[in-house]
Design a protein around this motif. Structure first.
Motif, mmCIF file in Angstrom:
data_model
loop_
_atom_site.group_PDB
_atom_site.id
_atom_site.type_symbol
_atom_site.label_atom_id
_atom_site.label_comp_id
_atom_site.label_asym_id
_atom_site.label_seq_id
_atom_site.Cartn_x
_atom_site.Cartn_y
_atom_site.Cartn_z
ATOM 1 N N PRO A 120 0.842 -1.279 -0.018
ATOM 2 C CA PRO A 120 -0.120 -0.022 0.050
ATOM 3 C C PRO A 120 0.800 1.217 -0.120
ATOM 4 N N ARG A 121 2.165 0.981 0.230
ATOM 5 C CA ARG A 121 3.037 2.284 0.248
ATOM 6 C C ARG A 121 4.251 1.846 -0.018
ATOM 7 N N LEU A 122 5.312 2.549 -0.677
ATOM 8 C CA LEU A 122 6.368 2.028 -1.329
ATOM 9 C C LEU A 122 7.361 3.361 -1.384
ATOM 10 N N ILE A 123 8.769 2.996 -1.222
ATOM 11 C CA ILE A 123 9.717 3.931 -1.510
ATOM 12 C C ILE A 123 10.739 3.325 -2.271
ATOM 13 N N VAL A 124 11.023 3.684 -3.563
ATOM 14 C CA VAL A 124 11.728 3.166 -4.231
ATOM 15 C C VAL A 124 13.021 4.050 -4.463
ATOM 16 N N ALA A 125 14.303 3.240 -4.422
ATOM 17 C CA ALA A 125 15.415 4.131 -4.865
ATOM 18 C C ALA A 125 15.790 3.693 -6.331
ATOM 19 N N LEU A 126 15.763 4.474 -7.227
ATOM 20 C CA LEU A 126 15.943 4.205 -8.616
ATOM 21 C C LEU A 126 17.320 4.799 -8.931
ATOM 22 N N LEU A 127 18.576 3.860 -8.961
ATOM 23 C CA LEU A 127 19.889 4.279 -9.081
ATOM 24 C C LEU A 127 20.207 4.031 -10.743
ATOM 25 N N HIS A 128 20.667 5.246 -11.303
ATOM 26 C CA HIS A 128 20.881 5.220 -12.647
ATOM 27 C C HIS A 128 22.287 4.670 -12.739
ATOM 28 N N ILE A 170 -1.860 3.504 -10.244
ATOM 29 C CA ILE A 170 -2.365 2.606 -9.189
ATOM 30 C C ILE A 170 -2.586 3.182 -7.800
ATOM 31 N N GLY A 171 -2.059 4.115 -7.632
ATOM 32 C CA GLY A 171 -2.121 5.150 -6.440
ATOM 33 C C GLY A 171 -1.424 6.345 -6.661
ATOM 34 N N PRO A 172 -1.527 7.439 -5.794
ATOM 35 C CA PRO A 172 -0.968 8.709 -5.800
ATOM 36 C C PRO A 172 0.639 8.425 -5.806
ATOM 37 N N ALA A 173 1.504 9.021 -6.716
ATOM 38 C CA ALA A 173 2.845 8.619 -6.797
ATOM 39 C C ALA A 173 3.724 9.980 -6.952
ATOM 40 N N ALA A 174 4.876 10.038 -6.608
ATOM 41 C CA ALA A 174 5.839 11.329 -6.960
ATOM 42 C C ALA A 174 7.124 10.720 -7.166
ATOM 43 N N GLN A 183 4.895 11.138 1.824
ATOM 44 C CA GLN A 183 4.245 9.972 1.710
ATOM 45 C C GLN A 183 2.807 9.830 2.226
ATOM 46 N N ARG A 184 2.377 10.841 2.964
ATOM 47 C CA ARG A 184 1.115 10.619 3.545
ATOM 48 C C ARG A 184 0.158 10.945 2.268
ATOM 49 N N ASP A 185 0.763 12.187 1.287
ATOM 50 C CA ASP A 185 -0.230 12.175 0.191
ATOM 51 C C ASP A 185 0.256 11.194 -1.043
ATOM 52 N N GLU A 186 1.403 10.969 -0.965
ATOM 53 C CA GLU A 186 1.701 10.133 -2.262
ATOM 54 C C GLU A 186 2.361 8.914 -1.821
ATOM 55 N N PRO A 187 1.588 7.778 -1.449
ATOM 56 C CA PRO A 187 2.200 6.452 -1.137
ATOM 57 C C PRO A 187 3.204 6.077 -1.724
ATOM 58 N N PHE A 188 3.379 6.176 -3.083
ATOM 59 C CA PHE A 188 4.117 5.618 -4.169
ATOM 60 C C PHE A 188 5.476 6.653 -4.373
ATOM 61 N N THR A 196 4.826 -3.241 -6.655
ATOM 62 C CA THR A 196 3.786 -2.961 -5.759
ATOM 63 C C THR A 196 3.157 -4.360 -5.356
ATOM 64 N N GLY A 197 3.833 -5.484 -5.770
ATOM 65 C CA GLY A 197 3.096 -6.822 -5.504
ATOM 66 C C GLY A 197 1.962 -7.050 -6.419
ATOM 67 N N ARG A 198 1.793 -6.546 -7.736
ATOM 68 C CA ARG A 198 0.515 -6.882 -8.355
ATOM 69 C C ARG A 198 0.969 -7.629 -9.704
ATOM 70 N N SER A 199 2.078 -8.336 -9.904
ATOM 71 C CA SER A 199 2.412 -9.077 -11.024
ATOM 72 C C SER A 199 1.366 -10.020 -11.273
ATOM 73 N N VAL A 200 1.040 -10.241 -12.750
ATOM 74 C CA VAL A 200 0.123 -11.362 -12.993
ATOM 75 C C VAL A 200 0.918 -12.417 -13.385
ATOM 76 N N GLY A 201 0.642 -13.718 -12.946
ATOM 77 C CA GLY A 201 1.655 -14.728 -13.310
ATOM 78 C C GLY A 201 0.403 -15.681 -14.245
ATOM 79 N N LEU A 202 1.411 -16.209 -15.231
ATOM 80 C CA LEU A 202 0.655 -17.401 -16.231
ATOM 81 C C LEU A 202 1.216 -18.503 -16.229
ATOM 82 N N VAL A 203 0.832 -19.478 -15.461
ATOM 83 C CA VAL A 203 1.106 -21.038 -15.540
ATOM 84 C C VAL A 203 0.576 -21.853 -16.464
#
Length: 742
Positions: free
Chosen positions: A286-294, A315-319, A356-361, A463-470
């Protein structure tokens, strides 16, 4: 203030000593005292107002002040009082930013005022003084965050409870990967997460692998069961990122419970919620902080960072958080150049929590050479994404070497993903192994420059929403899988991970190549024409030669490696040597599919490291459980093309072998009414995993079972008809798939 009377100087010096710490230089303290101005306030006077720049510090000598929130309201809320010997406004004074509350005098107040400019002038002469001030400020920050965590965890607790808990709390700061306690340790206290993120896990042993039980964030508590029962710790707890935990010793817990009986009730509720909560693989972030390292400076990496934030925003408010934003917010003047130990960084975690209160991602966007910014971004991140130019240098950057240690146990480290950005015209990735070799990542993903669909796939993964096809095995019936994926694409149902067994592994591998429907069908026509299952041999090891079977696998995949597929992929085989399931997720695709479809008794086993690999259907013909682990929270769709009942006899007894042969010679190419040896062996292979099949049907979020019963497992010539059956069936099941994906 050179003309200050000695007694006044002594008075303010006395007030300053606790503020600057006992280790402060006495000459430095008196230098600060000489710059203070004595002020008097009448009841109702305002010392500072919410929203003002925090450029002044007050030391209260006498009187009482009220700290007010929501001052613009008709009835402002008093959130605290400040009395003699205490300071006012030190947080913003040290860390910068604007006032968060208004402070007014309740009674006549005498205080000493110190400006930031005067303070900085003294620090220029005695820089060591800053360390003592910073430590005291950090302590105040800890207590502020603790109060916020207690207020959220114990909504109905009286104010006295928070005060009593704060009085006995012991601070436990944790770095990423640091262990709070281990499975089997004695229960030494109860813990409350103040800031950061922790992972609860079992370590496993030589026979049982460790697994993640839960992840906890600010205001979550842990250790309740051991405190209540007196038993040893049942799990290990490790910090995923920079975290602060408040430890309440066991004896203090007992005293708190006596003073505040509601504590036991709240702990009991926490335990019940935890027992009722779904497993981690069924939870979404529901909340996520990603460090994006170029890993390099390139416009296509910058473009993809923008696409990723946009995809998360659906998916949800992000910044995105950049160094420019930090400067504009007054957190750090220059995040790329400011030393990692600079006092300005103390304000960063609290500011980040507020955002993050306003932008959970949140995506903390870090350029390749911004080490100070990278240090703090990685420290606060739940997930580290290494963003690379697929055509660039695959070696680890200086930032990676400094901040991302190798050799850390997988369950003890935060999530790490390698994200390789390809040119929009790239036909197929290559060289991925060179990127993976120096790194320890949980997964890697390939994306195309400018592709919104690929950005959405990455957002789902984070965010844990990947769709897997078996895709299950079933011989020629597996061609129905191509019809299923055609329908998915037309309906806009995404597929992020693919995997399977036997014929399902072959079809999943082809789907992972990224081909369109027409190309997939065309790829299989020459393989069908090759007729790989018609080349018999002397049945010493198997009924069939394997040259054509191997040739068909290489026709489909060439020298492509699993790492270079557009979609994450795995194939399942069975290891005859160790009697265990074998999961193939690297190396040549043709080898993985050849092993996964090596039907025992029909095809010669595949040899790897002198061990024998055969068809995965022996142990797991529909590997839903494996896909559940790979998707880590997202829905899993399974396609079963192996009917529950098969190979019925048209008569009460089996005719002689000579009679069966004679009838087949008379019928020619028409299907024989009596099952042959290949049919029986193929069906027998699947029976071995019947119990696993039941679990797979139960565990899949959506099970599709196209009506392929009328086709035989060797009816490869029915390619088009089987594709059409899978396509039409899936179109009818579209409502279930759409509801599953929300």
């Amino acid at each position: 203030m050179s003309d200050r009377l000695p007694d006044a100087l002594d008075r303010v010096t006395t007030l300053l000593r606790p503020v600057t710490g006992t280790g402060g230089d006495d000459m430095a303290i008196r230098a600060i005292a000489a710059r203070c101005t004595e002020c008097a306030f009448a009841p109702g006077d305002t010392l500072m107002a919410a929203g003002e720049p925090g450029r002044e510090l007050f030391l209260v000598e006498s009187g009482t002040l009220a700290v007010l929130a929501d001052v613009d309201a008709d009835d402002p809320i008093e959130v605290g009082q400040i009395g003699p010997g205490q300071t006012v406004g030190e947080m913003q004074f040290i860390l910068g930013g604007r006032r968060t509350a208004t402070v007014r005098a309740i009674s006549p107040v005498v205080a000493f005022r110190l400006s930031r400019d005067d303070f900085d002038a003294v620090l220029g002469q005695w820089p060591s003084l800053l360390h003592a001030v910073v430590e005291l400020t950090r302590e105040r920050l800890h207590r502020t965050h603790l109060r916020a965590a207690v207020a959220k965890a114990f909504v109905n607790a009286p104010p006295a409870f928070a005060h009593d808990l704060e009085a006995v709390a012991e601070w436990v700061p944790l770095h990423s990967g640091e262990v709070l306690f281990r499975e089997g340790d004695a229960a030494d206290g109860w813990y409350l997460v103040v800031t950061g993120r922790l992972r609860v896990l079992t370590e496993g042993d030589g026979t049982t692998p460790g697994r993640i039980l839960q992840e906890l964030g600010a205001s979550d508590s842990l250790g309740e069961m051991a405190i209540l029962s007196g038993a040893r710790r049942s799990a290990t707890v490790v910090a995923l990122r920079e975290s602060l935990v408040a430890r309440i010793p066991a004896d203090a817990c007992a005293e708190l419970a006596q003073r505040h009986p509601a504590l036991l009730l709240e702990i009991s509720r926490t335990l019940v919620r935890r027992l009722q909560a779904p497993t981690p693989n069924a939870m979404r972030m529901p909340r996520l902080i990603v460090a994006l390292l170029h890993t390099t400076r390139h416009p296509k990496l910058d473009r993809f960072a923008e696409h990723l934030v946009a995809a998360l925003g659906k998916i949800g408010p992000a910044a995105a958080v950049t160094t420019t934003m930090l400067r504009q917010a007054g957190v750090v003047a220059d995040a790329a150049l400011t030393d990692v130990e600079h006092v300005s960084w103390l304000r960063f975690p609290g500011w980040l929590n507020t955002v993050q209160r306003d932008e959970p991602f949140l995506v903390l966007d870090v350029a390749v050479d911004d080490l100070p910014w990278a240090h703090h971004a990685v420290g606060q991140a739940d997930h580290v994404v290494i963003l690379g130019d697929a055509s660039g240098d695959p070696e680890r950057t200086a930032v990676e070497q400094a901040l991302l240690a190798v050799g850390v146990p997988r369950l003890h480290r935060r999530h790490q993903t390698l994200l390789l950005v390809h040119d929009a015209t790239t036909r197929r990735p290559h060289g991925t192994a060179a990127w993976l070799r120096p790194r320890e990542v949980d997964r890697h993903l390939h994306v195309r420059d400018g592709s919104a669909d690929d950005a959405a796939r990455v957002a789902r993964a984070l965010t844990g929403r990947s769709v897997g096809l078996v895709l299950g095995g079933g011989g020629a019936r597996g061609f129905a899988h191509l019809g299923v994926i055609r329908a998915f694409r037309e309906l806009g149902i995404p597929v992020d991970y693919v995997g399977g067994t036997s014929m399902g592994a072959i079809m999943a591998g082809q789907i992972a190549l990224g081909l369109d429907h027409e190309a997939l069908v065309a790829l299989n026509r020459p393989i069908v024409a090759l007729r790989p299952f018609t080349e018999y041999t002397i049945p010493v090891v198997a009924l069939l030669k394997t040259e054509k079977i191997t040739q068909s696998a290489k026709m489909a995949f060439g020298d492509t490696h699993i790492e270079d597929l557009w979609l994450p992929y795995f194939a399942v085989s069975a290891n005859l040597t160790t009697a265990a399931t074998c999961v193939h997720d690297d190396g040549p695709v043709w080898f993985a599919t050849r092993a996964s479809g090596s039907l025992p008794g029909i095809a010669v086993p595949v040899v790897r490291d002198r061990e024998l690999l055969v068809d995965g259907g022996v142990l797991d013909n529909l590997p839903v459980g494996i896909m559940k682990e790979r998707c880590a929270g997202g829905p899993v769709i399974a396609v079963d093309v192996s009917p529950a009942e098969d190979l019925r006899m048209p008569r009460d007894a089996f005719p002689s072998s000579w009679a069966v042969l004679g009838e087949r010679l008379r019928r020619g190419p028409q299907p024989a009414p009596v099952p042959g040896i290949l049919d029986i062996l193929m069906r027998t292979t699947l029976l071995a995993s019947a119990a696993q099949r039941e679990r797979s049907w139960r565990d899949a979020d959506l099970m599709l079972s196209p009506p392929v019963d009328r086709f035989g497992m060797l009816d490869f010539e029915e390619l088009d008809a089987l594709v059409e059956v899978g396509y039409r069936y899936t179109l009818d099941a579209a409502a279930d798939a759409r509801s599953l994906l929300g």
